[in-house]
Design a protein around this motif. Structure first.
Motif, PDB file in Angstrom:
ATOM      1  N   UNK A  55       2.408 -17.581  18.707  1.00 49.84           N
ATOM      2  CA  UNK A  55       1.789 -17.823  17.400  1.00 49.84           C
ATOM      3  C   UNK A  55       0.429 -17.176  17.201  1.00 49.84           C
ATOM      4  N   UNK A  56      -0.278 -16.854  18.271  1.00 53.31           N
ATOM      5  CA  UNK A  56      -1.596 -16.242  18.116  1.00 53.31           C
ATOM      6  C   UNK A  56      -1.524 -14.716  18.034  1.00 53.31           C
ATOM      7  N   UNK A  57      -0.315 -14.152  18.065  1.00 49.13           N
ATOM      8  CA  UNK A  57      -0.163 -12.697  18.026  1.00 49.13           C
ATOM      9  C   UNK A  57      -0.714 -12.130  16.723  1.00 49.13           C
ATOM     10  N   UNK A  58      -1.258 -10.918  16.832  1.00 51.66           N
ATOM     11  CA  UNK A  58      -1.760 -10.217  15.647  1.00 51.66           C
ATOM     12  C   UNK A  58      -1.079  -8.861  15.532  1.00 51.66           C
ATOM     13  N   UNK A  59      -1.078  -8.331  14.319  1.00 49.22           N
ATOM     14  CA  UNK A  59      -0.245  -7.167  14.018  1.00 49.22           C
ATOM     15  C   UNK A  59      -0.928  -6.257  13.016  1.00 49.22           C
ATOM     16  N   UNK A  60      -0.830  -4.933  13.264  1.00 49.22           N
ATOM     17  CA  UNK A  60      -1.306  -3.926  12.320  1.00 49.22           C
ATOM     18  C   UNK A  60      -0.217  -2.878  12.162  1.00 49.22           C
ATOM     19  N   UNK A  61      -0.085  -2.355  10.952  1.00 50.75           N
ATOM     20  CA  UNK A  61       0.903  -1.318  10.679  1.00 50.75           C
ATOM     21  C   UNK A  61       0.191  -0.138  10.038  1.00 50.75           C
ATOM     22  N   UNK A  62       0.081   0.963  10.785  1.00 46.79           N
ATOM     23  CA  UNK A  62      -0.652   2.149  10.341  1.00 46.79           C
ATOM     24  C   UNK A  62       0.257   3.207   9.724  1.00 46.79           C
ATOM     25  N   UNK A  63       1.554   2.958   9.674  1.00 48.62           N
ATOM     26  CA  UNK A  63       2.518   3.967   9.230  1.00 48.62           C
ATOM     27  C   UNK A  63       2.344   4.308   7.750  1.00 48.62           C
ATOM     28  N   UNK A  64       2.577   5.575   7.428  1.00 51.03           N
ATOM     29  CA  UNK A  64       2.510   6.053   6.041  1.00 51.03           C
ATOM     30  C   UNK A  64       3.696   6.982   5.812  1.00 51.03           C
ATOM     31  N   UNK A  65       4.404   6.751   4.730  1.00 52.91           N
ATOM     32  CA  UNK A  65       5.581   7.556   4.421  1.00 52.91           C
ATOM     33  C   UNK A  65       5.249   9.052   4.304  1.00 52.91           C
ATOM     34  N   UNK A  66       6.237   9.878   4.628  1.00 53.61           N
ATOM     35  CA  UNK A  66       6.089  11.316   4.482  1.00 53.61           C
ATOM     36  C   UNK A  66       5.339  12.012   5.586  1.00 53.61           C
ATOM     37  N   UNK A  67       4.781  11.288   6.525  1.00 51.62           N
ATOM     38  CA  UNK A  67       3.956  11.908   7.549  1.00 51.62           C
ATOM     39  C   UNK A  67       4.807  12.663   8.575  1.00 51.62           C
ATOM     40  N   UNK A  68       4.356  13.868   8.916  1.00 53.89           N
ATOM     41  CA  UNK A  68       4.937  14.631  10.012  1.00 53.89           C
ATOM     42  C   UNK A  68       4.356  14.129  11.329  1.00 53.89           C
ATOM     43  N   UNK A 254       1.509  11.323  -0.374  1.00 56.06           N
ATOM     44  CA  UNK A 254       0.242  11.807  -0.917  1.00 56.06           C
ATOM     45  C   UNK A 254      -0.551  10.663  -1.547  1.00 56.06           C
ATOM     46  N   UNK A 255      -1.796  10.535  -1.134  1.00 55.48           N
ATOM     47  CA  UNK A 255      -2.667   9.507  -1.691  1.00 55.48           C
ATOM     48  C   UNK A 255      -2.470   8.126  -1.119  1.00 55.48           C
ATOM     49  N   UNK A 256      -1.565   7.960  -0.173  1.00 58.16           N
ATOM     50  CA  UNK A 256      -1.287   6.636   0.393  1.00 58.16           C
ATOM     51  C   UNK A 256      -2.042   6.418   1.698  1.00 58.16           C
ATOM     52  N   UNK A 257      -2.334   5.177   1.962  1.00 59.61           N
ATOM     53  CA  UNK A 257      -2.971   4.790   3.218  1.00 59.61           C
ATOM     54  C   UNK A 257      -2.148   3.686   3.860  1.00 59.61           C
ATOM     55  N   UNK A 258      -2.497   3.330   5.077  1.00 61.51           N
ATOM     56  CA  UNK A 258      -1.753   2.296   5.807  1.00 61.51           C
ATOM     57  C   UNK A 258      -1.770   0.980   5.054  1.00 61.51           C
ATOM     58  N   UNK A 259      -0.640   0.299   5.051  1.00 61.63           N
ATOM     59  CA  UNK A 259      -0.536  -0.962   4.310  1.00 61.63           C
ATOM     60  C   UNK A 259      -1.206  -2.119   5.050  1.00 61.63           C
ATOM     61  N   UNK A 260      -1.392  -1.974   6.349  1.00 66.54           N
ATOM     62  CA  UNK A 260      -1.925  -3.077   7.161  1.00 66.54           C
ATOM     63  C   UNK A 260      -2.787  -2.478   8.269  1.00 66.54           C
ATOM     64  N   UNK A 261      -3.969  -1.948   7.936  1.00 67.77           N
ATOM     65  CA  UNK A 261      -4.760  -1.178   8.896  1.00 67.77           C
ATOM     66  C   UNK A 261      -5.473  -1.995   9.957  1.00 67.77           C
ATOM     67  N   UNK A 262      -5.588  -3.299   9.750  1.00 62.78           N
ATOM     68  CA  UNK A 262      -6.313  -4.145  10.691  1.00 62.78           C
ATOM     69  C   UNK A 262      -5.379  -5.170  11.318  1.00 62.78           C
ATOM     70  N   UNK A 263      -5.727  -5.620  12.506  1.00 59.47           N
ATOM     71  CA  UNK A 263      -4.949  -6.664  13.153  1.00 59.47           C
ATOM     72  C   UNK A 263      -5.169  -7.993  12.443  1.00 59.47           C
ATOM     73  N   UNK A 264      -4.075  -8.559  11.945  1.00 65.05           N
ATOM     74  CA  UNK A 264      -4.120  -9.887  11.333  1.00 65.05           C
ATOM     75  C   UNK A 264      -2.936 -10.684  11.862  1.00 65.05           C
ATOM     76  N   UNK A 265      -2.878 -11.946  11.534  1.00 66.07           N
ATOM     77  CA  UNK A 265      -1.853 -12.816  12.077  1.00 66.07           C
ATOM     78  C   UNK A 265      -0.448 -12.269  11.872  1.00 66.07           C
TER      79      UNK A 265
END
Length: 273
Positions: A55-68, A254-265
């Motif tokens: 339950x204390x795990x944290x998660x970040x998602x840095x993926x962005x569509x279209x990236x090579x 183009x113009x997009x950034x990571x949807x979840x750049x920081x570690x959160x619950x």
């Protein structure tokens, strides 16, 4: 293992309290939700499964569509390392396969550099084997040799760095059309759910198992003229616009950034915007 074939070189597994996902649209979650209500995706779903056990795990998602692959490395690796993950997923290269100028060695080198940096920092890294695109989109069959070569190179790199490879290709359900969206390049919600379950099994998460390998109920498949018409509709609706973006030098990211750049619950992954 019982379900997905997991290949690993014995990476140090210290737990999954800090999970960071790197990649492109597949990991961002395209196909599972939308840009209005929010994307979920297999990485979010995996984070939820991790949180159920820790339950204390944290998660970040840095993926962005279209990236090579080189863009994933350039834009996501340093932020990922800064988050000091104990678990990271790295999935990149399919967008490169679709480009006219494709060099499997160069692309695999970019992925291996991410493997090396993350495992060198003590992170347990997981990657996914690529599915057979030709079985999902028959018009994509000419790309099969590219994907096969890239997959072999990434597997070899994974073995060198103790990276776990989750391979679902041995199960027919992995290419069932119902696990893919209409564009045939992104997993559907059910597909993302099954991928998350496969990774969870490879990680040995409590409650995981091989239920995700079970085939869906049979249904009639189009044949002959109907199948050809479906392929032509797919080409007009998805392949044509994709080629148009390439010719204009544009990307879906183009113009997009990571949807979840920081570690959160991690337990709150479902509610992520």
């Amino acid at each position: 293992m019982r379900g997905a074939r997991a290949e690993t070189g014995g990476a140090d597994r210290r737990g999954h309290l800090r999970y960071v996902a790197l990649g492109d649209s597949h990991t961002e979650g395209v196909g599972d939700g939308d840009d209005t209500t929010g994307l979920r995706g297999w990485a979010d779903r995996l984070a939820e499964l991790i949180a159920a056990a820790e339950p204390t795990a944290r998660y970040a998602n840095l993926a962005v569509r279209g990236r090579l692959a080189h863009q994933v490395r350039a834009g996501q690796l340093a932020p990922a390392l800064a988050l000091r993950p104990d678990l990271a997923t790295v999935v990149a290269g399919v967008n490169d396969v679709l480009r006219p100028r494709f060099d499997a060695g160069r692309v695999a080198g970019e992925v291996e550099a991410m493997f090396a940096a993350l495992t060198g920092a003590g992170t347990h890294v997981v990657t996914l084997a690529f599915p057979d695109l030709g079985r999902i989109a028959p018009l994509a069959r000419p790309l099969a040799p590219r994907l096969t070569e890239l997959d072999a190179r990434i597997r070899a790199a994974a073995a060198r760095h103790g990276v776990t490879v989750v391979d679902t290709s041995g199960h027919a359900v992995s290419t069932d059309p119902r696990l893919w969206t209409a564009d045939r390049l992104h997993a559907s919600p059910l597909g993302h759910e099954r991928i998350a379950a496969a990774v969870a099994e490879a990680l040995g998460l409590p409650g995981s198992g091989d239920a995700w390998t079970r085939p869906l109920p049979p249904r009639p498949l189009p044949g002959g003229p109907e199948a050809l018409a479906a392929e032509l509709r797919w080409a007009a609706a998805f392949l044509g616009p994709w080629l148009g973006r390439r010719l204009r030098g544009r990307s879906s990211g183009d113009g997009r950034t990571a949807k979840r750049p920081l570690l959160t619950g991690a337990a709150a992954a479902r509610e992520a915007p």
